[in-house]
Design an enzyme around this catalytic site. Structure first.
Site, short mmCIF file in Angstrom:
data_model
loop_
_atom_site.label_atom_id
_atom_site.label_comp_id
_atom_site.label_asym_id
_atom_site.label_seq_id
_atom_site.Cartn_x
_atom_site.Cartn_y
_atom_site.Cartn_z
N ASP A 143 33.17 91.37 33.16
CA ASP A 143 34.01 92.34 33.86
C ASP A 143 33.11 93.53 34.23
OD1 ASP A 143 36.05 93.74 35.03
OD2 ASP A 143 37.50 93.33 33.46
C1 BGC Z 1 38.86 94.75 36.32
C2 BGC Z 1 38.69 93.33 36.85
C3 BGC Z 1 38.17 93.37 38.25
C4 BGC Z 1 36.87 94.14 38.29
C5 BGC Z 1 36.23 94.19 39.66
C6 BGC Z 1 37.62 95.60 36.55
O1 BGC Z 1 37.89 96.92 36.30
O2 BGC Z 1 39.16 94.69 34.94
O3 BGC Z 1 39.91 92.66 36.77
O4 BGC Z 1 38.01 92.08 38.75
O5 BGC Z 1 37.12 95.46 37.86
O6 BGC Z 1 36.93 94.96 40.54
#
Ligand code: BGC
Length: 745
Positions: free
Chosen positions: A272
């Site tokens: 993530d």
């Molecule tokens: C979120 C993810 C997301 C990623 C990219 C993170 O803050 O938890 O779900 O895919 O950002 O945008």
């Protein structure tokens, strides 16, 4: 296999041996730094500090770019990668395309309420087609975290509380996004996230630690992820939080033992955002070097945005801490994907394609159908709905009634311009001759801003003063007073659910309930339309408002779909994928709990709380229709079977009302005794069917070892007990129609 891609060139998918050969050739000529580059995903947005992506890409320091949504810039960056970087390896462009790119579909929780995997699959296929035409290759979806606590804001992104429904929705989304294989033309590579357990954050507080015993993980939280693997998902994303004191992004058990060794996943895992670097903040890794080492060795291929791999991996290999072969293994599936999808042959996107694709009328039609099918009729006293189209004088009231943002919901792609048909617009379009007056009432706002507020134009407006709010309140009441019928559109703003959007209360935010009470006092027929991304505690409304439609965050065509349902052009058939608690303090509340020594239906039992009934306001699987159904004649092919064998369970469903409608027939089981205690009910089959008045259909379910086995704490593995089972078939998780099944060894 040959495919015509949108650019019109025939693209042939290379054979696996050709892929292997080409990946090996590439690896053979890549420097250590370039390998690290392929494991690095850089942010393309201006808010990311550090060197510009152009610079990093030119030196071979990036394999993928995220947080960019600009077709021309995709081509410009790609040109640098394929013409100027050392090994000329094309980039993967990734973005969160969660429930639509330009045509916005209902949020995933709403899509799950359709209990219709085919509509979910088609929706994600449309999203993929539009996004791919914009130049994106890869979406960070589906989000398939089971969520049993509505305080957790990210419940909106998933399919709710149930592993069986969640698995069906996970597989449907993967099929829709990816099409025949990861990287197929006109599709996006999917990413199953967030692996795993993220939905069980302590107290529903986003990012907080998660403690889940192995049996809970295996029986409840893992199944949608395994379903995604079985559906051929190309990538996984590791979760942020600590799982049983080991961060998911440095968790070898999750990322290697379970995902690869047990489930046979062949794709790659991305962290993530910033999660590799965060291993230091989380008190797990000593420093960036340690974080890079632990993430890579746990099985995490690609570092999203933290640059921790970029800064540390080469040094770890040079110092002998990591074998270069470990890097090769991590890079392998990334290169293989790029080869398979033909990126080396066709790295660029036709810059005129997007506008042709988004204009396709079937996209809006699919969005309207999906929104109709996802709405749940919670209450309809005296058959107030559907409303007659002869109504002449309607008031539409509430802060969300004309909000494009709330109608589209959370998680728009970068730079998206809200363009939904609002509920007000939908009603006006449905009744062009009628007087439809509108008043918003006081605005609603988060008490604390979202960390993502910079992306959010709505919140940049200054707040109403108390005087302005009072005036808006009075204007709304007066508007309602002038009408023959009032449609209240209440709920949550888009930024009230989603990431970093947990709540301590599930009440209607702001002064909405107060306004609802004043309007109900006027003694006119009132319909409540809810726009929200999580269950809300609407006990007062359930007791005082005759008709309540849960419309969720219904997307681009949301307002039209609401009007279709309110005025009877569509018959609601959605069912809740989550329990609606009476009060936030009851969370987590879900139907599939184990029994206790004093089950809730025992004579002495009143409630677990002395100050409130524990029973949910609306149970899992619940939803009404404008028609009625009877479900009868439950039968089972054999009442006793040997473990390992299957039985079929059938029931007859009849439309006993006046109009055509949909019923979602649901099958639940309960194992009465065995190695472990088992939930009092578990969903093990469902089917959404359409019936004309008086029409009857037989619905048949199979129950075999897959449905009757579970991961046992006592046995430490998967087992099927010889045991007695209750079987119910019905219209929600309180289904009463019952039969028995005995499994013998
Ligand atoms: C979120 C993810 C997301 C990623 C990219 C993170 O803050 O938890 O779900 O895919 O950002 O945008």
């Amino acid at each position: 296999m040959n495919n015509m891609n949108r650019e019109g060139a025939a693209a042939s998918v290379p054979s696996e041996s050709e892929v292997t050969e080409r990946v090996e050739t590439l690896l053979g000529r890549m420097s250590l730094a370039e390998k690290v580059g392929q494991l690095t995903q850089v942010g393309g947005a201006d808010f990311i500090p550090g060197p510009r992506p152009e610079e990093i890409i030119r030196s071979g320091g990036a394999g993928s770019v995220l947080w960019l949504n600009d077709t021309k810039r995709f081509n410009a960056l790609q040109k640098i990668a394929v013409e100027e970087s050392p090994s000329r390896i094309p980039l993967l462009f990734a973005l969160d395309v969660i429930h639509g790119y330009r045509t916005i579909f209902p949020v995933p929780l709403a899509m799950a309420s359709s209990w219709d995997p085919s509509v979910v699959e088609r929706a994600q296929a449309v999203a993929a087609k539009e996004a791919r035409a914009a130049g994106l290759h890869w979406t960070f979806g589906p989000m398939i975290d089971i969520a049993r606590d509505a305080r957790w804001g990210r419940i909106v992104e998933g399919a709710g509380e149930d592993p069986y429904l969640g698995s069906a929705m996970a597989a449907a989304q993967v099929r829709g996004f990816q099409g025949p294989y990861p990287g197929a033309p006109e599709h996006l590579i999917a990413c199953a996230k967030h692996f795993a357990g993220y939905g069980a954050a302590d107290g529903g507080r986003d990012y907080d630690p998660v403690f889940l015993p192995e049996a809970q993980l295996r029986n409840i939280y893992f199944p949608p992820f395994q379903a995604a693997v079985n559906a051929g998902v190309g990538t996984f994303m590791s979760a942020y939080m600590d799982l049983n004191n080991v961060p998911a992004s440095g968790n070898r058990w999750l990322l290697s033992d379970i995902l690869r060794d047990e489930w046979g996943f062949q794709g790659f895992v991305v962290s993530d955002a910033f999660a590799v670097g965060n291993l230091v903040i989380q008190g797990f890794a000593r420093n960036g070097r340690d974080a890079a080492f632990r993430a890579l060795s746990s099985g995490l291929n690609m570092d999203m945005a933290s640059s921790t791999y970029l800064q540390n991996l080469a040094g770890l290999v040079e110092d002998g801490m990591l074998e270069e072969a470990a890097l090769d293994m991590a890079v392998w599936p990334i290169l293989a994907l790029k080869v398979r999808m033909g990126l080396f042959e066709q790295p660029y996107i036709d810059e005129t394609l997007l506008e042709q694709v988004v204009a396709l009328p079937e996209h809006r039609q699919e969005a309207r159908l999906a929104a109709q099918r996802s709405m749940v009729l919670l209450h309809n006293e005296g058959g107030l709905l559907p409303l007659p189209k002869t109504l002449q004088n309607i008031a539409v009231i509430g802060p969300l009634a004309d909000s494009k943002e709330a109608t589209e919901g959370s998680w728009m792609v970068f730079g998206h311009q809200p363009a939904a048909v609002t509920v007000l617009q939908g009603i006006r379009a449905k009744l062009p001759q009628a007087r439809v007056e509108y008043a918003s009432g006081p605005e609603i706002r988060r008490d604390f801003p979202s960390p993502f507020e910079d992306f959010d134009t709505e919140n940049k407006k200054p707040s109403q003063t108390p005087e302005e709010a009072n005036a808006a309140f009075q204007a709304a009441v007066e508007t309602a007073r002038r009408a023959d019928l009032v449609i209240m559109v209440l709920g949550e703003n888009a930024e009230m659910a989603g990431e970093a959007a947990s709540r301590s209360s599930l009440d209607l935010p702001g002064r909405q309930e107060e306004l609802l009470k004043e309007v109900v006092e006027l003694d006119k027929p009132v319909v409540l339309v809810l726009l929200n991304g999580r269950p809300l505690s609407i006990v007062w409304a359930a007791e005082h408002v005759p008709a309540i439609l849960e419309a969720w965050e219904p997307g681009s065509e949301g307002g039209n779909a609401v009007a279709d349902i309110l005025f009877g052009d569509a018959n609601p058939g959605g069912k809740l994928p989550v329990t609606f608690p009476r009060n936030a303090s009851h969370e987590p509340l879900y139907y599939a709990r184990t029994l206790t020594h004093m089950p809730e239906d025992s004579p002495m039992y009143v409630s677990r709380y002395w100050d409130s009934p524990t029973k949910p306001l609306y149970p899992f699987g619940f939803g009404l229709s404008y028609t009625t159904f009877s479900i009868t004649n439950l039968r089972i092919s054999e009442s006793q079977v040997k473990a390992g064998q299957a039985v079929s369970v059938a029931a007859d469903v009849t439309n006993t009302g006046q109009v055509a409608g949909d019923e979602v027939v649901q099958l639940y089981i309960h194992q009465k005794a065995g190695s472990d205690s088992r939930p009092m009910r578990e969903l093990k089959g469902f089917e959404r069917i359409t019936l004309q008045p008086d029409e009857a259909k037989t619905v048949t379910f199979q129950l075999g070892p897959t449905e009757l086995s579970y991961w046992s704490t006592k046995a430490g593995g998967w087992i099927q007990d010889a045991a007695d089972f209750d079987i119910w078939v019905g219209a929600d998780s309180n289904a009463a129609l019952h039969t028995d099944l005995t499994v013998i060894s």
